[in-house]
Motif scaffolding. Structure first.
Motif, PDB file in Angstrom:
ATOM      1  N   THR A 154      -5.558   9.236 -22.917  1.00 45.87           N
ATOM      2  CA  THR A 154      -6.864   8.563 -22.982  1.00 45.87           C
ATOM      3  C   THR A 154      -7.984   9.531 -22.597  1.00 45.87           C
ATOM      4  N   LEU A 155      -7.762  10.299 -21.543  1.00 47.83           N
ATOM      5  CA  LEU A 155      -8.785  11.276 -21.114  1.00 47.83           C
ATOM      6  C   LEU A 155      -8.979  12.344 -22.189  1.00 47.83           C
ATOM      7  N   GLU A 156      -7.873  12.904 -22.668  1.00 46.20           N
ATOM      8  CA  GLU A 156      -7.972  13.985 -23.664  1.00 46.20           C
ATOM      9  C   GLU A 156      -8.712  13.516 -24.912  1.00 46.20           C
ATOM     10  N   ARG A 157      -8.373  12.354 -25.397  1.00 47.29           N
ATOM     11  CA  ARG A 157      -8.998  11.884 -26.634  1.00 47.29           C
ATOM     12  C   ARG A 157     -10.441  11.431 -26.391  1.00 47.29           C
ATOM     13  N   SER A 158     -10.728  10.912 -25.208  1.00 44.76           N
ATOM     14  CA  SER A 158     -12.113  10.512 -24.912  1.00 44.76           C
ATOM     15  C   SER A 158     -13.009  11.740 -24.818  1.00 44.76           C
ATOM     16  N   PHE A 159     -12.434  12.865 -24.391  1.00 40.07           N
ATOM     17  CA  PHE A 159     -13.229  14.089 -24.250  1.00 40.07           C
ATOM     18  C   PHE A 159     -13.017  15.037 -25.434  1.00 40.07           C
ATOM     19  N   ALA A 160     -12.477  14.523 -26.530  1.00 37.42           N
ATOM     20  CA  ALA A 160     -12.293  15.371 -27.718  1.00 37.42           C
ATOM     21  C   ALA A 160     -13.684  15.838 -28.148  1.00 37.42           C
ATOM     22  N   GLY A 161     -13.793  17.115 -28.492  1.00 33.75           N
ATOM     23  CA  GLY A 161     -15.116  17.637 -28.866  1.00 33.75           C
ATOM     24  C   GLY A 161     -15.923  18.072 -27.651  1.00 33.75           C
ATOM     25  N   ARG A 162     -15.395  17.774 -26.466  1.00 36.62           N
ATOM     26  CA  ARG A 162     -16.064  18.219 -25.232  1.00 36.62           C
ATOM     27  C   ARG A 162     -15.089  19.046 -24.377  1.00 36.62           C
ATOM     28  N   GLY A 163     -14.110  19.628 -25.042  1.00 35.24           N
ATOM     29  CA  GLY A 163     -13.189  20.524 -24.324  1.00 35.24           C
ATOM     30  C   GLY A 163     -12.023  19.817 -23.652  1.00 35.24           C
ATOM     31  N   GLY A 164     -11.821  18.543 -23.933  1.00 43.21           N
ATOM     32  CA  GLY A 164     -10.683  17.839 -23.329  1.00 43.21           C
ATOM     33  C   GLY A 164     -10.841  17.708 -21.815  1.00 43.21           C
ATOM     34  N   ILE A 165      -9.739  17.618 -21.133  1.00 43.78           N
ATOM     35  CA  ILE A 165      -9.765  17.382 -19.678  1.00 43.78           C
ATOM     36  C   ILE A 165     -10.260  18.618 -18.910  1.00 43.78           C
ATOM     37  N   ASP A 166      -9.990  19.815 -19.466  1.00 40.89           N
ATOM     38  CA  ASP A 166     -10.389  21.046 -18.765  1.00 40.89           C
ATOM     39  C   ASP A 166     -11.862  20.976 -18.362  1.00 40.89           C
ATOM     40  N   GLY A 167     -12.130  21.360 -17.120  1.00 40.92           N
ATOM     41  CA  GLY A 167     -13.517  21.451 -16.646  1.00 40.92           C
ATOM     42  C   GLY A 167     -14.174  20.124 -16.280  1.00 40.92           C
ATOM     43  N   LYS A 168     -13.427  19.036 -16.310  1.00 37.29           N
ATOM     44  CA  LYS A 168     -14.061  17.734 -16.067  1.00 37.29           C
ATOM     45  C   LYS A 168     -13.963  17.324 -14.577  1.00 37.29           C
ATOM     46  N   THR A 169     -14.890  16.445 -14.220  1.00 36.61           N
ATOM     47  CA  THR A 169     -14.894  15.882 -12.866  1.00 36.61           C
ATOM     48  C   THR A 169     -14.423  14.435 -12.969  1.00 36.61           C
ATOM     49  N   ILE A 170     -13.316  14.158 -12.322  1.00 38.90           N
ATOM     50  CA  ILE A 170     -12.692  12.836 -12.465  1.00 38.90           C
ATOM     51  C   ILE A 170     -12.688  12.120 -11.114  1.00 38.90           C
ATOM     52  N   GLY A 171     -13.337  10.990 -11.066  1.00 39.78           N
ATOM     53  CA  GLY A 171     -13.338  10.188  -9.847  1.00 39.78           C
ATOM     54  C   GLY A 171     -12.155   9.234  -9.859  1.00 39.78           C
ATOM     55  N   MET A 172     -11.574   9.000  -8.693  1.00 40.66           N
ATOM     56  CA  MET A 172     -10.507   7.991  -8.565  1.00 40.66           C
ATOM     57  C   MET A 172     -10.932   7.088  -7.418  1.00 40.66           C
TER      58      MET A 172
END
Ligand code: ASP
Length: 326
Positions: A154-172
């Motif tokens: 879900t994360l990878e596909r939501s960030f498709a075109g934005r470099g995928g999960i790499d470099g992202k800030t993820i809150g839990m």
């Protein structure tokens, strides 16, 4: 995964290559299923296989998505959801019950309230002649590896075109101490570059030290806060969880003031316009239903992704991924 049989027990065993491959298989299977011929081909893919769903802890989504993933691939299913109507009440040991399941099926998918039982089942399988793969579909408050896989997809596909999960800030956010989904997802983060995790919880439910130690070991940046507002605008994704009150031993849920750890109309304007909101479901009051219609709400799509990712996992376990492409 064991080298002998493809068990799915601990998310730490996944590498990036396998994660990327599973995401690709998921995309391909979904695309193939869009036509009648494609759906029929999928149903023939594993028509010679049978699965046992041994779910002795409550489940809606994981059970249904595995069950339907099996049916999409032609896998026959049998299930035990209530151990009080199996021979375990006659005193049959867990090991003997499991060995019995393996006599009839080709994969055992199991959810139990106990930690570590899926791992024990996998170890047992490695010692018997008819060894079948074990999939951990949730082991107490400990791990939920297949949820983490669908979360990665879900994360990878939501960030498709934005470099995928790499470099992202993820809150839990929420019950990080007892939420097995966030625990498993944290383990998978070692496979991505420059990810920052932000844990948002009341002190009594903060992320456990074993996970923090793992993050330090793998140089995954993380921070902790009790103030959602202070971090909302910096997040690319916020993964919200419910309070796992079923694991209360000292009234932990009651001790926490949870109003401050929810998303609703007051928080939405502060969230990055491109951020996504995830939740493993079922939800409690931590996401207001009015959020559902916001394009950033990803949890219903995440739920559906679960069936396809679990189908991809079964395809990979049985090694038929090449037939999918041809
Ligand atoms: N469905 C998820 C799980 O089984 C999340 C939850 O129950 O809160 O862990």
């Amino acid at each position: 995964m064991s080298s002998e049989v493809f068990h799915i027990i601990d998310p730490r065993e996944f590498d990036r290559e396998l994660l990327d491959e599973l995401c690709e298989i998921t995309d391909t299977a979904r695309a193939v299923a869009k036509t009648r011929e494609g759906a029929a081909m999928l149903r023939s893919l594993l028509a010679d296989k049978r699965a046992m769903l041994y779910f002795t802890q409550v489940s809606t989504r994981t059970f249904l998505s595995f069950n339907n993933a099996c049916h999409l691939l032609g896998i026959g299913t049998s299930e035990i959801r209530d151990p009080t109507i199996s021979s375990e009440v006659k005193g049959e040991s867990f090991d003997d019950s499991l060995r019995t399941f393996s006599s009839y099926v080709d994969v055992i998918i199991m959810r139990t309230p106990e930690r570590g039982l899926a791992g024990r089942a996998a170890a047992l399988m490695n010692q018997i002649p008819r060894r079948v793969p074990i999939i951990n579909a949730g082991s107490g408050p400990d791990q939920h590896p297949t949820q983490a896989l669908l979360d990665i997809y879900t994360l990878e596909r939501s960030f498709a075109g934005r470099g995928g999960i790499d470099g992202k800030t993820i809150g839990m956010m929420g019950d990080l101490r007892r939420g097995r989904t966030v625990r498993s997802l944290c383990y998978l983060m070692k496979n991505y570059h420059d990810v920052r995790l932000v844990f948002i919880s009341p002190p009594s439910l903060e992320m456990s030290n074993d996970i923090k130690k793992h993050l330090v070991q793998h140089k995954i940046a993380f921070s902790e806060t009790g103030v959602l507002d202070s971090v909302l605008s910096s997040l690319d994704a916020i993964y919200v969880t419910r309070v796992q009150s079923e694991w209360d031993s000292e009234g932990e849920s009651l001790k926490a003031d949870l109003d401050d750890f929810s998303i609703g109309p007051n928080q939405m304007p502060k969230l990055n316009p491109e951020a996504i909101i995830m939740h493993p479901l079922p939800r409690g009051p931590e996401i207001d239903p009015s959020v559902d219609s916001d394009p950033r709400a990803m949890y219903w799509r995440q739920e559906r992704n679960g069936m396809w990712m679990r189908a991809a996992l079964l395809i990979k376990i049985f090694g038929v991924e090449d037939q999918l492409k041809s």
